[in-house]
Design an enzyme around this catalytic site. Structure first.
Site, short mmCIF file in Angstrom:
data_model
loop_
_atom_site.label_atom_id
_atom_site.label_comp_id
_atom_site.label_asym_id
_atom_site.label_seq_id
_atom_site.Cartn_x
_atom_site.Cartn_y
_atom_site.Cartn_z
CG ASP A 45 -41.76 22.31 -11.63
OD1 ASP A 45 -41.78 21.24 -11.02
OD2 ASP A 45 -42.71 22.71 -12.32
CG HIS A 104 -43.39 23.14 -7.64
ND1 HIS A 104 -43.99 22.72 -8.80
CD2 HIS A 104 -43.70 24.46 -7.52
CE1 HIS A 104 -44.64 23.74 -9.36
NE2 HIS A 104 -44.46 24.80 -8.60
#
Length: 232
Positions: free
Chosen positions: A128, A151
């Site tokens: 993430d 991310h």
């Protein structure tokens, strides 16, 4: 070979945070890999500045069971710590592929690191956000980070559950993003309030990355239903 070191790291953090005068330093030694389950490093600390030098490698648990289940949404969390410097030539590996390949309906950990400090010359692997900067953080310098996959470096999400939150003076410099979904990201939740200001991303390099810059003012963490329509 990895050593499971939660108790040792927690004890070392207690000594570091409890030391007064100067800049106490904790060194993660080179040539070794340390396996850490989710752990929270709490402040405030006695000294105005504390230093963690990562020369070795820190790795996340390899299975969901070893992690402690699906309900824990952070891995390494520094809370209420001012003047924290984290640097070194080591790696911080969130083992994101273990989550991507897992068959259960289990969300990958939201944050590899939830932080308020300066970091230099580290490599971060995540499923993430490589770095998630949450509400209440300020005066953060992030320099020389190699991020990917994951991310990217995110501000937020801000304003969850109608909260009023602020983030300011965050400066990201000389960072590399490889195979990330995003580079620089700011995400706010509808219905919340507050501000994000004085944010800079400078001299960043993206390689096989998705969105270099994304500002999402209607972030709902992937929810298709139940996302409020209020304006921030």
């Amino acid at each position: 070979m990895t050593a499971c070191m939660e108790k040792a790291f927690t004890k070392a953090w207690g000594a570091l945070c409890g030391a007064s005068g100067g800049t106490p330093t904790l060194v993660i030694p080179p040539g070794r890999a340390f396996s850490l389950k989710p752990v929270k490093f709490e402040g405030p600390c006695k000294s105005n500045s504390v230093h963690i030098q990562v020369a070795g490698n820190i790795v996340a648990p390899s299975t969901v069971a070893a992690w402690g289940g699906c309900g824990i949404l952070f891995w390494l969390c520094f809370s209420n710590v001012n003047g924290l410097v984290l640097d070194g030539s080591g790696h911080i590996d969130g083992r994101g592929s273990q989550w991507w390949n897992h068959g259960q309906q289990c969300k990958a950990p939201e944050k590899v690191l939830n932080i308020n400090f300066t970091r230099k010359k580290l490599m971060i692997y995540s499923s993430d956000d490589c770095i998630a900067i949450k509400g209440g953080c300020s005066n953060i310098n992030i320099t020389g980070i190699n991020c990917g996959p994951g991310h990217g470096i995110s501000i937020g999400s801000i304003g969850e559950n109608g909260a009023t939150e602020q983030v300011e003076e965050v400066h990201v410099r000389n960072c590399n993003f490889t195979g990330t979904e995003n580079g620089a990201r700011i995400k706010t939740v509808p219905g919340g309030s507050g501000y994000v200001r004085r944010i800079t991303f400078e001299q960043i390099t993206l390689n096989a990355a998705g969105s270099p810059i994304i500002i999402d003012q209607h972030y709902c963490d992937g929810k298709k239903e139940g996302c409020p329509d209020q304006v921030n």
